[in-house]
Design a protein around this motif. Sequence first.
Motif, PDB file in Angstrom:
ATOM      1  N   LEU A 102       0.823  -1.141   0.105  1.00  0.00           N
ATOM      2  CA  LEU A 102       0.009   0.103  -0.001  1.00  0.00           C
ATOM      3  C   LEU A 102       0.862   1.194  -0.098  1.00  0.00           C
ATOM      4  O   LEU A 102       0.448   2.420   0.222  1.00  0.00           O
ATOM      5  CB  LEU A 102      -1.021  -0.083   1.302  1.00  0.00           C
ATOM      6  CG  LEU A 102      -1.841  -1.065   1.406  1.00  0.00           C
ATOM      7  CD1 LEU A 102      -2.692  -1.167   2.628  1.00  0.00           C
ATOM      8  CD2 LEU A 102      -3.083  -0.913   0.122  1.00  0.00           C
ATOM      9  N   LYS A 103       2.110   1.005  -0.157  1.00  0.00           N
ATOM     10  CA  LYS A 103       3.074   2.324  -0.329  1.00  0.00           C
ATOM     11  C   LYS A 103       2.564   3.341  -1.164  1.00  0.00           C
ATOM     12  O   LYS A 103       2.184   2.905  -2.422  1.00  0.00           O
ATOM     13  CB  LYS A 103       4.495   1.794  -0.580  1.00  0.00           C
ATOM     14  CG  LYS A 103       5.514   2.846  -0.407  1.00  0.00           C
ATOM     15  CD  LYS A 103       6.950   2.376  -0.706  1.00  0.00           C
ATOM     16  CE  LYS A 103       7.743   3.481  -0.283  1.00  0.00           C
ATOM     17  NZ  LYS A 103       9.545   2.768  -0.686  1.00  0.00           N
ATOM     18  N   GLY A 104       2.447   4.420  -1.062  1.00  0.00           N
ATOM     19  CA  GLY A 104       2.324   5.407  -1.984  1.00  0.00           C
ATOM     20  C   GLY A 104       0.495   5.591  -2.005  1.00  0.00           C
ATOM     21  O   GLY A 104       0.025   6.481  -2.922  1.00  0.00           O
ATOM     22  N   PHE A 105      -0.013   5.057  -1.180  1.00  0.00           N
ATOM     23  CA  PHE A 105      -1.453   5.345  -0.956  1.00  0.00           C
ATOM     24  C   PHE A 105      -1.826   6.999  -0.606  1.00  0.00           C
ATOM     25  O   PHE A 105      -1.171   7.277   0.272  1.00  0.00           O
ATOM     26  CB  PHE A 105      -2.087   4.572   0.261  1.00  0.00           C
ATOM     27  CG  PHE A 105      -3.624   4.521   0.208  1.00  0.00           C
ATOM     28  CD1 PHE A 105      -4.304   3.633  -0.576  1.00  0.00           C
ATOM     29  CD2 PHE A 105      -4.210   5.359   0.952  1.00  0.00           C
ATOM     30  CE1 PHE A 105      -5.856   3.586  -0.758  1.00  0.00           C
ATOM     31  CE2 PHE A 105      -5.687   5.373   1.061  1.00  0.00           C
ATOM     32  CZ  PHE A 105      -6.364   4.366   0.058  1.00  0.00           C
ATOM     33  N   PRO A 106      -2.468   7.552  -1.355  1.00  0.00           N
ATOM     34  CA  PRO A 106      -2.540   8.943  -1.156  1.00  0.00           C
ATOM     35  C   PRO A 106      -3.475   9.390  -0.132  1.00  0.00           C
ATOM     36  O   PRO A 106      -4.065   8.718   0.583  1.00  0.00           O
ATOM     37  CB  PRO A 106      -3.480   9.421  -2.464  1.00  0.00           C
ATOM     38  CG  PRO A 106      -4.376   8.183  -2.759  1.00  0.00           C
ATOM     39  CD  PRO A 106      -3.484   7.014  -2.294  1.00  0.00           C
TER      40      PRO A 106
END
Length: 260
Positions: free
Chosen positions: A53-57
């Motif tokens: 989920l890295k980069g989840f805004p």
Amino acid sequence: MEKRIELERRARKANQITELNLDNCRSTSIVGFTDEYTALESLSLINVGLTTLKGFPKLPNLKKLELSDNRISSGLNYLTTSPKLQYLNLSGNKIKDLETLKPLQEFKNLAVLDLFNNDATQVDNYREKIFKMLPSLNFLDGFDCNDEEAQSEGEDDEEVNGNDSEEEVSTEDGDSDDTDEDGDNGEVSLSEVYNDDLEEDNSDWEEGEGGGDDDEEDSDIDDADGEANESTASLNASKKEPENNTDESEARGKKRKHDG
């Protein structure tokens, strides 16, 4: 994922979109999804293939998040940038222990969590531990802490409609009974038809018999009239014969006197 996001936007501005469906777009990570979606309330990323989920805004108004059928095993801390989250579906992922779920304690409004088909559900006293870890939680895997199943809005509507239909049917039945009792429904009962047929048959039979008798009586009257007329004629004839005989005798007497 970027092309799918553009397609789903449909020329709308990012800050005007409240719901976004990116199911089956196939990506192992969050790509092309930015913090511009400030009005987004519902996001679906089912069966995308996510491993992280890295980069989840940052989505300040996000309330519902669908992440089922991916390959997520950790990194739930990336979701904490969406503090209003109320519904989270993580079923069908790779979460193996309850420690991985601790970041969810940051969500004070989280009411519904689904972890079905994750290895973590095999932990001893799994349900009791999750409800204790997340005090705001109302339903886990579709059941509350008392193992009562959650009802969807669609099921509630079906129950209401079912009750209404039963009431309508019973009301209609009651109306039909009333009309039958009052006899206002315009229908003729079988007994009435049967009685009418009997009356018609009787009337025809009576007419037939009466007609025959009348004909015989009329013929008898005619015969009697004929005989009476014949008798009258004979009587008149017998009366006239003596008069004729008298005239003839008087004529003969006069002739004799004249001859003498």
